[in-house]
Design an enzyme around this catalytic site. Structure first.
Site, short mmCIF file in Angstrom:
data_model
loop_
_atom_site.label_atom_id
_atom_site.label_comp_id
_atom_site.label_asym_id
_atom_site.label_seq_id
_atom_site.Cartn_x
_atom_site.Cartn_y
_atom_site.Cartn_z
N HIS A 16 -3.48 3.96 4.47
CA HIS A 16 -4.45 3.69 4.20
C HIS A 16 -5.93 4.16 4.17
O HIS A 16 -6.60 3.25 3.93
CB HIS A 16 -4.42 3.17 6.43
CG HIS A 16 -5.34 1.90 6.27
ND1 HIS A 16 -6.04 1.03 6.24
CD2 HIS A 16 -7.18 2.15 7.28
CE1 HIS A 16 -7.30 0.02 5.95
NE2 HIS A 16 -7.46 1.13 6.91
N TYR A 22 4.29 5.30 11.00
CA TYR A 22 4.76 4.12 11.62
C TYR A 22 5.47 3.72 10.24
O TYR A 22 6.02 1.98 10.60
CB TYR A 22 3.23 3.31 11.46
CG TYR A 22 2.11 3.23 10.97
CD1 TYR A 22 2.41 2.80 9.44
CD2 TYR A 22 1.51 4.69 10.12
CE1 TYR A 22 1.16 2.43 8.98
CE2 TYR A 22 0.27 4.63 9.88
CZ TYR A 22 0.36 2.84 8.89
OH TYR A 22 -0.05 3.27 7.37
N ARG A 60 0.80 -1.13 -0.28
CA ARG A 60 0.22 -0.51 0.00
C ARG A 60 0.50 0.99 -0.25
O ARG A 60 1.74 1.91 0.91
CB ARG A 60 -1.03 -0.03 1.51
CG ARG A 60 -1.44 1.44 1.30
CD ARG A 60 -3.04 1.32 2.04
NE ARG A 60 -2.42 0.51 3.82
CZ ARG A 60 -2.02 1.65 4.85
NH1 ARG A 60 -1.43 2.62 4.16
NH2 ARG A 60 -1.59 0.46 5.88
#
Length: 363
Positions: free
Chosen positions: A256, A265, A252
Site C-alpha cells: 500500500h 495479510y 496492487r
C-alpha cells in the site's frame, strides 16, 4: 468469485485482441507502442522512487505497480481541456498530463506541498484525505457545466475510498446536477489490509445504480479497454448525459505504501496469480504477435526507462530544502493574525540556533 464478474476486455492476458461492440477501439500500431512506452517508463520511475525511499531519500512512497494499464489507459483518454483529480497513487495519470516525476517525489521528500500548477497541467494536487477529491472533482464539473465549456472531469479513487461518505455525497451531487464527471475507481483488491469483499456485498460498479447513472467494470490490466471505456464515458459526460462510474478491476502488486508489509495479510500465491495478468506483458505480447514492434524497439524503451531512472535519482537528490518561512505562506488568502504570531514566534526560536537555520525566516 469477484474476478468472474463480466467486464469489458479488449486485450486478453495472453496478448490477444478481442472485440466488444459496445466499446469499439480504433487504434494504430503507433498508439499501442506509445501506450507500452508510457507503462514501462512509469513503472521504472515508480520503482526508482520506492528504492529512493528505502535509501532515506524520500519519507514515503506509494507505488502504482500493477496498475499502469488503468492509469495510462484512462489518462490517455483525456483531452487537453479535461481536468483530473487524483489520489496519491496516480503516477501514470500524472505522466500523461505532463507532470515531471521529480515534482511528484518532491512532496514525498518533504520539500513541497505539491510541486506543479494544477491550472497549467489540468491535473490537481495529490489528495491524501481518502475520497475528498471526488467532491472537489464534482464541484469543478458542476462549474464547467455552468460555464458551458466542452470539457469533462475525471476523479480517481480506490476501492477503500468507495466506503467513504465523501464519495457518496459526490455521487449525489453529480447525479442530480448531471455533472460532466467520470468516477474512476481502481479496485486493486486491498484497502491497505482490508480485502474488497469485506467492503461491499455487491461489485463496486453496481453502486452507481442507487444514484441513477451507469456503472461498469473494465479489466483494469487491459490498457486498451481502459482507454476505450474512459473515452466513451468522457464523451458521454461532455454531451451533458451526466456521470459514469468505472470500476477498473486490477491489483496492487506492491505494498500500500513503503510503510506497509503486504505479506502480513495476503499470500504470495495471490500475487503470483496476478503477476500472470501483468498489464505490460500483455501489450508486449500483442506488439510482437502483430509485428508492430521488434526486439530493437523493446530494448530502446528499456534503455529509455533506465535513463529516466538515473535522471530522476540525480534530480531528486539535488532538490533544495525549502526556506523555513515557506510553511507560513499561502495558509490563507490574505494576512491572518494567528499565522503572523506563529511566524514571529518561529523566527525567534530559529534565531537561537544561529544564522543557518534562521535564514529565510524574517522577524
Amino acid at each position: 468469485m469477484p474476478d468472474q464478474i463480466p467486464m469489458v476486455q479488449l486485450l486478453t492476458p495472453a496478448g490477444e485482441l478481442v472485440e466488444d461492440p459496445a466499446f469499439p477501439l480504433h487504434t494504430t500500431p503507433d498508439e499501442v507502442r506509445g501506450l507500452y512506452r508510457d507503462m514501462v517508463l512509469v513503472r521504472r520511475f515508480d520503482g526508482e522512487a520506492a528504492a529512493l525511499q528505502r535509501q532515506g531519500e524520500l519519507g514515503l512512497w506509494t507505488q502504482s505497480l500493477g496498475q499502469e494499464a488503468a492509469q495510462i489507459g484512462s489518462g490517455r483518454a483525456l483531452r487537453a481541456g479535461d481536468h483530473a483529480f487524483p489520489t496519491f497513487r496516480e503516477h501514470g495519470v500524472a505522466w500523461c498530463r505532463g507532470v515531471d516525476p521529480v515534482d511528484l517525489m518532491g512532496m514525498f521528500r518533504g520539500v513541497s506541498h505539491g510541486g506543479w500548477d494544477p491550472a497549467e497541467k489540468n491535473f490537481h494536487l495529490y489528495t491524501i484525505v481518502i475520497g475528498a477529491q471526488t467532491l472537489h472533482a464534482t464541484g469543478y464539473a458542476m462549474g464547467i457545466a455552468r460555464d458551458g465549456a466542452d470539457d469533462a472531469v475525471i476523479a480517481y479513487f480506490g476501492d477503500g475510498a468507495s466506503s467513504q461518505g465523501d464519495v457518496a455525497e459526490a455521487f449525489t451531487f453529480a447525479s442530480v446536477c448531471d455533472a460532466p464527471v467520470v468516477f474512476f475507481c481502481q479496485n486493486n483488491q486491498w484497502a491497505i489490509s482490508e480485502p474488497a469483499e469485506r467492503q461491499s456485498r455487491a461489485p463496486l460498479h453496481r453502486r452507481a445504480d442507487g444514484w441513477g447513472f451507469p456503472g461498469l467494470r473494465v479489466d483494469g490490466n487491459d490498457v486498451l479497454a481502459c482507454l476505450a471505456v474512459t473515452r466513451w464515458a468522457l464523451d458521454r459526460a461532455r454531451r451533458g448525459a451526466g456521470p459514469v462510474l468505472i470500476e477498473a478491476f486490477t491489483y496492487r502488486m506492491g505494498a500500500h505504501s513503503t510503510s506497509d508489509d503486504p505479506g502480513r495479510y495476503r499470500s504470495a500465491a495471490e500475487r503470483e496469480e496476478w503477476a500472470r495478468r501483468d498489464p505490460i506483458d500483455r501489450v508486449r505480447c500483442l506488439l510482437l504477435r502483430q509485428g508492430w514492434a521488434d526486439q530493437e524497439f523493446l530494448d530502446a524503451v528499456e534503455g529509455e526507462s533506465e535513463a529516466l531512472a538515473r535522471d530522476v535519482r540525480r534530480r531528486v537528490r539535488e532538490l533544495p530544502d525549502p526556506e523555513p518561512d515557506l510553511m507560513f505562506r499561502h495558509v490563507y488568502a490574505g494576512p491572518h493574525a494567528l499565522v503572523a504570531e506563529e511566524r514571529a514566534g518561529y523566527a525567534e526560536y530559529a534565531a537561537g540556533f544561529g544564522p543557518d537555520l534562521a535564514e529565510g525566516v524574517p522577524a
